[in-house]
Design a protein around this motif. Structure first.
Motif, PDB file in Angstrom:
ATOM      1  N   THR A  84       0.829  -1.204   0.000  1.00  0.00           N
ATOM      2  CA  THR A  84       0.000   0.000   0.000  1.00  0.00           C
ATOM      3  C   THR A  84       0.866   1.257   0.000  1.00  0.00           C
ATOM      4  O   THR A  84       0.564   2.223  -0.710  1.00  0.00           O
ATOM      5  N   HIS A 133       1.159   4.188  -3.046  1.00  0.00           N
ATOM      6  CA  HIS A 133       0.956   5.612  -2.796  1.00  0.00           C
ATOM      7  C   HIS A 133       2.275   6.394  -2.829  1.00  0.00           C
ATOM      8  O   HIS A 133       2.400   7.458  -2.223  1.00  0.00           O
ATOM      9  N   ALA A 174      -1.181   9.198   2.899  1.00  0.00           N
ATOM     10  CA  ALA A 174      -2.117   8.737   1.849  1.00  0.00           C
ATOM     11  C   ALA A 174      -2.367   7.234   1.968  1.00  0.00           C
ATOM     12  O   ALA A 174      -3.501   6.764   1.783  1.00  0.00           O
ATOM     13  N   ARG A 192      -4.721   6.670   4.962  1.00  0.00           N
ATOM     14  CA  ARG A 192      -6.086   7.082   4.602  1.00  0.00           C
ATOM     15  C   ARG A 192      -6.750   6.034   3.706  1.00  0.00           C
ATOM     16  O   ARG A 192      -7.930   5.722   3.884  1.00  0.00           O
ATOM     17  N   HIS A 193      -5.991   5.525   2.759  1.00  0.00           N
ATOM     18  CA  HIS A 193      -6.533   4.486   1.871  1.00  0.00           C
ATOM     19  C   HIS A 193      -6.920   3.235   2.656  1.00  0.00           C
ATOM     20  O   HIS A 193      -7.964   2.645   2.416  1.00  0.00           O
ATOM     21  N   ARG A 245     -10.256   3.514   4.733  1.00  0.00           N
ATOM     22  CA  ARG A 245     -11.527   3.674   4.011  1.00  0.00           C
ATOM     23  C   ARG A 245     -12.346   2.450   4.054  1.00  0.00           C
ATOM     24  O   ARG A 245     -12.170   1.383   4.086  1.00  0.00           O
TER      25      ARG A 245
END
Length: 111
Positions: free
Chosen positions: A94, A98, A104, A107-108, A111
């Motif tokens: 991840t 990003h 980022a 945050r991903h 979600r």
């Protein structure tokens, strides 16, 4: 005269048999030609599928190379993995997706 009539009847019967045999043979060859056409279509479809699979494989390899080239910090991987209780491989992937941006990536993942 009867002998002559028998010969004419035989010829008529023979010609009808020949016509029936000819029609049967035509039907048989039509089926074979249809099968050959179908096998050609199958071969073309298989070639198309193979080309598509190869293109997908190449795109995946290119994406993996791009992700491998992204520089990330080991500390960011550890923080994301520990705080979000993730496998370090998932955290690393991840983070690479990003472009090394930890905020980022987090945050991903949230979600």
């Amino acid at each position: 005269m009867e002998g002559g009539d028998d010969g004419a009847i035989e010829r008529v019967v023979d010609s009808k048999d020949l016509q029936q045999q000819s029609k049967a043979f035509d039907k048989l060859t039509d089926r074979v030609e249809d099968r050959q056409l179908d096998s050609t279509r199958v071969q073309e479809a298989m070639a198309s599928i193979t080309e598509s699979a190869e293109a997908d494989w190449k795109a995946t390899k290119m994406r993996e190379k791009e992700l491998a080239a992204v520089k990330i910090r080991a500390a960011d991987v550890d923080i994301i993995a520990n705080e979000l209780e993730l496998d370090p491989k998932v955290a690393e992937r991840t983070l690479r997706e990003h472009k090394g941006d930890a905020v980022a990536a987090i945050r991903h993942l949230l979600r």
